[in-house]
Design a protein around this motif. Sequence first.
Motif, PDB file in Angstrom:
ATOM      1  N   VAL A   1       0.770  -1.090   0.121  1.00 28.41           N
ATOM      2  CA  VAL A   1       0.207  -0.286   0.069  1.00 28.41           C
ATOM      3  C   VAL A   1       0.854   1.186   0.351  1.00 28.41           C
ATOM      4  O   VAL A   1       1.649   1.657   0.703  1.00 28.41           O
ATOM      5  CB  VAL A   1      -0.414   0.021   1.240  1.00 28.41           C
ATOM      6  CG1 VAL A   1      -1.722   1.613   1.367  1.00 28.41           C
ATOM      7  CG2 VAL A   1      -2.010  -1.231   1.044  1.00 28.41           C
ATOM      8  N   MET A   2       0.804   1.884  -0.765  1.00 28.26           N
ATOM      9  CA  MET A   2       1.884   3.297  -1.155  1.00 28.26           C
ATOM     10  C   MET A   2       0.498   4.753  -0.936  1.00 28.26           C
ATOM     11  O   MET A   2      -0.316   4.876  -1.280  1.00 28.26           O
ATOM     12  CB  MET A   2       2.179   3.556  -2.550  1.00 28.26           C
ATOM     13  CG  MET A   2       2.638   2.137  -2.919  1.00 28.26           C
ATOM     14  SD  MET A   2       4.416   1.604  -2.110  1.00 28.26           S
ATOM     15  CE  MET A   2       5.397   2.944  -2.175  1.00 28.26           C
ATOM     16  N   VAL A   3       1.055   5.862  -0.388  1.00 22.86           N
ATOM     17  CA  VAL A   3       0.166   6.860   0.642  1.00 22.86           C
ATOM     18  C   VAL A   3       1.242   8.025   0.164  1.00 22.86           C
ATOM     19  O   VAL A   3       1.881   8.176   0.928  1.00 22.86           O
ATOM     20  CB  VAL A   3      -0.389   6.493   2.297  1.00 22.86           C
ATOM     21  CG1 VAL A   3      -1.484   7.224   2.210  1.00 22.86           C
ATOM     22  CG2 VAL A   3      -0.113   4.648   2.274  1.00 22.86           C
TER      23      VAL A   3
ATOM     24  N   VAL B   1       3.812  13.393   1.764  1.00 21.76           N
ATOM     25  CA  VAL B   1       5.331  12.280   1.860  1.00 21.76           C
ATOM     26  C   VAL B   1       5.013  10.853   1.443  1.00 21.76           C
ATOM     27  O   VAL B   1       3.616  10.874   2.088  1.00 21.76           O
ATOM     28  CB  VAL B   1       5.746  12.603   2.923  1.00 21.76           C
ATOM     29  CG1 VAL B   1       6.714  11.058   3.350  1.00 21.76           C
ATOM     30  CG2 VAL B   1       6.098  13.935   3.710  1.00 21.76           C
ATOM     31  N   TRP B   2       5.661  10.077   0.722  1.00 27.44           N
ATOM     32  CA  TRP B   2       5.308   8.997  -0.215  1.00 27.44           C
ATOM     33  C   TRP B   2       5.937   8.070   1.201  1.00 27.44           C
ATOM     34  O   TRP B   2       6.848   8.355   1.250  1.00 27.44           O
ATOM     35  CB  TRP B   2       6.420   8.695  -1.613  1.00 27.44           C
ATOM     36  CG  TRP B   2       5.514   9.107  -2.465  1.00 27.44           C
ATOM     37  CD1 TRP B   2       5.814   9.673  -3.624  1.00 27.44           C
ATOM     38  CD2 TRP B   2       4.598   8.201  -2.899  1.00 27.44           C
ATOM     39  NE1 TRP B   2       4.663   9.908  -4.352  1.00 27.44           N
ATOM     40  CE2 TRP B   2       3.869   9.421  -4.069  1.00 27.44           C
ATOM     41  CE3 TRP B   2       3.520   7.405  -2.525  1.00 27.44           C
ATOM     42  CZ2 TRP B   2       2.471   8.599  -5.265  1.00 27.44           C
ATOM     43  CZ3 TRP B   2       2.171   7.348  -3.542  1.00 27.44           C
ATOM     44  CH2 TRP B   2       1.978   7.539  -4.266  1.00 27.44           C
ATOM     45  N   ILE B   3       4.974   7.335   1.375  1.00 30.95           N
ATOM     46  CA  ILE B   3       5.276   5.927   2.469  1.00 30.95           C
ATOM     47  C   ILE B   3       4.441   5.174   1.773  1.00 30.95           C
ATOM     48  O   ILE B   3       3.711   4.470   1.137  1.00 30.95           O
ATOM     49  CB  ILE B   3       4.042   6.754   3.657  1.00 30.95           C
ATOM     50  CG1 ILE B   3       4.935   7.726   4.705  1.00 30.95           C
ATOM     51  CG2 ILE B   3       4.067   5.318   4.541  1.00 30.95           C
ATOM     52  CD1 ILE B   3       4.319   7.995   6.107  1.00 30.95           C
ATOM     53  N   ARG B   4       5.465   4.108   2.093  1.00 26.76           N
ATOM     54  CA  ARG B   4       4.745   2.715   1.470  1.00 26.76           C
ATOM     55  C   ARG B   4       4.526   1.114   2.708  1.00 26.76           C
ATOM     56  O   ARG B   4       5.373   1.121   3.910  1.00 26.76           O
ATOM     57  CB  ARG B   4       6.486   1.999   1.209  1.00 26.76           C
ATOM     58  CG  ARG B   4       6.089   0.501   0.446  1.00 26.76           C
ATOM     59  CD  ARG B   4       7.419  -0.106  -0.074  1.00 26.76           C
ATOM     60  NE  ARG B   4       7.505  -1.339  -1.030  1.00 26.76           N
ATOM     61  CZ  ARG B   4       8.528  -1.376  -1.820  1.00 26.76           C
ATOM     62  NH1 ARG B   4       9.185  -1.968  -1.505  1.00 26.76           N
ATOM     63  NH2 ARG B   4       8.349  -2.807  -2.397  1.00 26.76           N
ATOM     64  N   HIS B   5       3.516   0.746   2.541  1.00 22.75           N
ATOM     65  CA  HIS B   5       3.139  -0.179   3.840  1.00 22.75           C
ATOM     66  C   HIS B   5       3.538  -1.529   2.725  1.00 22.75           C
ATOM     67  O   HIS B   5       3.019  -1.671   1.825  1.00 22.75           O
ATOM     68  CB  HIS B   5       2.258   0.182   4.941  1.00 22.75           C
ATOM     69  CG  HIS B   5       1.867   0.913   4.733  1.00 22.75           C
ATOM     70  ND1 HIS B   5       1.531   1.321   5.903  1.00 22.75           N
ATOM     71  CD2 HIS B   5       1.688   2.358   4.513  1.00 22.75           C
ATOM     72  CE1 HIS B   5       1.572   2.067   7.094  1.00 22.75           C
ATOM     73  NE2 HIS B   5       1.456   3.432   5.823  1.00 22.75           N
ATOM     74  N   ARG B   6       4.649  -2.229   3.723  1.00 28.32           N
ATOM     75  CA  ARG B   6       4.460  -4.213   2.825  1.00 28.32           C
ATOM     76  C   ARG B   6       4.556  -4.499   4.100  1.00 28.32           C
ATOM     77  O   ARG B   6       4.472  -4.728   4.935  1.00 28.32           O
ATOM     78  CB  ARG B   6       5.839  -4.030   2.852  1.00 28.32           C
ATOM     79  CG  ARG B   6       7.239  -2.891   1.968  1.00 28.32           C
ATOM     80  CD  ARG B   6       8.586  -3.766   2.586  1.00 28.32           C
ATOM     81  NE  ARG B   6       9.641  -2.854   2.166  1.00 28.32           N
ATOM     82  CZ  ARG B   6      10.362  -2.821   0.994  1.00 28.32           C
ATOM     83  NH1 ARG B   6       9.968  -4.257   0.304  1.00 28.32           N
ATOM     84  NH2 ARG B   6      11.342  -2.402   0.936  1.00 28.32           N
ATOM     85  N   LEU B   7       2.858  -5.353   3.008  1.00 25.99           N
ATOM     86  CA  LEU B   7       1.627  -5.909   4.051  1.00 25.99           C
ATOM     87  C   LEU B   7       2.124  -7.546   3.938  1.00 25.99           C
ATOM     88  O   LEU B   7       1.410  -7.988   4.428  1.00 25.99           O
ATOM     89  CB  LEU B   7       0.820  -6.224   2.856  1.00 25.99           C
ATOM     90  CG  LEU B   7       0.013  -4.451   2.488  1.00 25.99           C
ATOM     91  CD1 LEU B   7      -1.534  -4.826   1.592  1.00 25.99           C
ATOM     92  CD2 LEU B   7      -0.198  -3.612   3.802  1.00 25.99           C
ATOM     93  N   ASN B   8       3.530  -8.126   3.102  1.00 28.96           N
ATOM     94  CA  ASN B   8       4.199  -9.352   3.715  1.00 28.96           C
ATOM     95  C   ASN B   8       5.133  -9.455   4.642  1.00 28.96           C
ATOM     96  O   ASN B   8       5.830 -10.083   4.482  1.00 28.96           O
ATOM     97  CB  ASN B   8       4.227 -10.159   1.886  1.00 28.96           C
ATOM     98  CG  ASN B   8       5.329  -9.440   1.024  1.00 28.96           C
ATOM     99  OD1 ASN B   8       5.831  -8.052   1.688  1.00 28.96           O
ATOM    100  ND2 ASN B   8       5.049  -9.727   0.431  1.00 28.96           N
ATOM    101  N   LYS B   9       5.335  -8.434   5.179  1.00 25.14           N
ATOM    102  CA  LYS B   9       6.173  -8.483   6.750  1.00 25.14           C
ATOM    103  C   LYS B   9       6.249  -9.001   7.149  1.00 25.14           C
ATOM    104  O   LYS B   9       5.132  -9.214   7.201  1.00 25.14           O
ATOM    105  CB  LYS B   9       7.178  -6.249   6.593  1.00 25.14           C
ATOM    106  CG  LYS B   9       7.177  -5.971   5.408  1.00 25.14           C
ATOM    107  CD  LYS B   9       8.349  -5.415   6.236  1.00 25.14           C
ATOM    108  CE  LYS B   9       7.496  -4.002   6.817  1.00 25.14           C
ATOM    109  NZ  LYS B   9       7.736  -3.001   7.711  1.00 25.14           N
TER     110      LYS B   9
END
Length: 252
Positions: free
Chosen positions: A143-145, A244-252
């Motif tokens: 998910v990119m925000v 500000v671009w933030i990345r949520h890695r869902l498979n961490k």
Amino acid sequence: MSVVTNPRVVSLAERPDLATAMLTMEATWPAYVRAEPLLVNWAFERHAEHQLVVLDGDGEDERVIGRAASVPFAWDGDLDSLPDTGWDEVLRQSMVDTYAGRELTAVCALEVAIVPGLRARNLSARALAALNDNARRLGFADVMVPVRPSDKHAEPDVPITEYLARTRPDGLPADAWLRVHVRAGGEIVKVCPASMAIAGSLAQWRDWTGLPFDTDGPVVVPGALTPVEVSVVHDRAVYIEPNVWIRHRLNK
């Protein structure tokens, strides 16, 4: 303050009857922050499973108290390819990718909003978690925000890069909403310098803000993250909002 007793989250795919209430829900966005309605309505209809509604109460007492909107798009995994025109561009890109039949590989969160004045802790964080959980359930890994820093409006003249560099003694971002994302596992990727562009006539800006808009140059507007640039001779004013671009890695 209104008390929240039984918050829960549903998608518009499950409850299409909530679309109008979700769109018209009271929020803290300034009047001049105006997304393209055709694109928003398209996203709500075409990707209803990505639009989440936070509800409270039951039966006749049921009410919409929040929303978490997102769209899927085709992303190659290259952080440098995330557009500098974040919010505006990703919404358009989602439409193009969808109609082109491209594989939609990531989700972009467009908004997480809670009705002002609710007495309940961490509703925004819970809505963000629900959005991430929903994307994971739908098979996405990222998910990119393009995050709108919640406290930046108090310092519109400070460059976004300088603002982003501020941290607390514990290492977390000084900005409250950026901090929520980082606590939720989000990784700050880069500045998104022109995430949203809003242009209007001086009459429109006077209506949106109540300010005179009668001199050329930058004007500080309540709620704006940067000054609005005004041209009297051309009868227009333009606001470019950095995120500000933030990345949520869902498979961490």
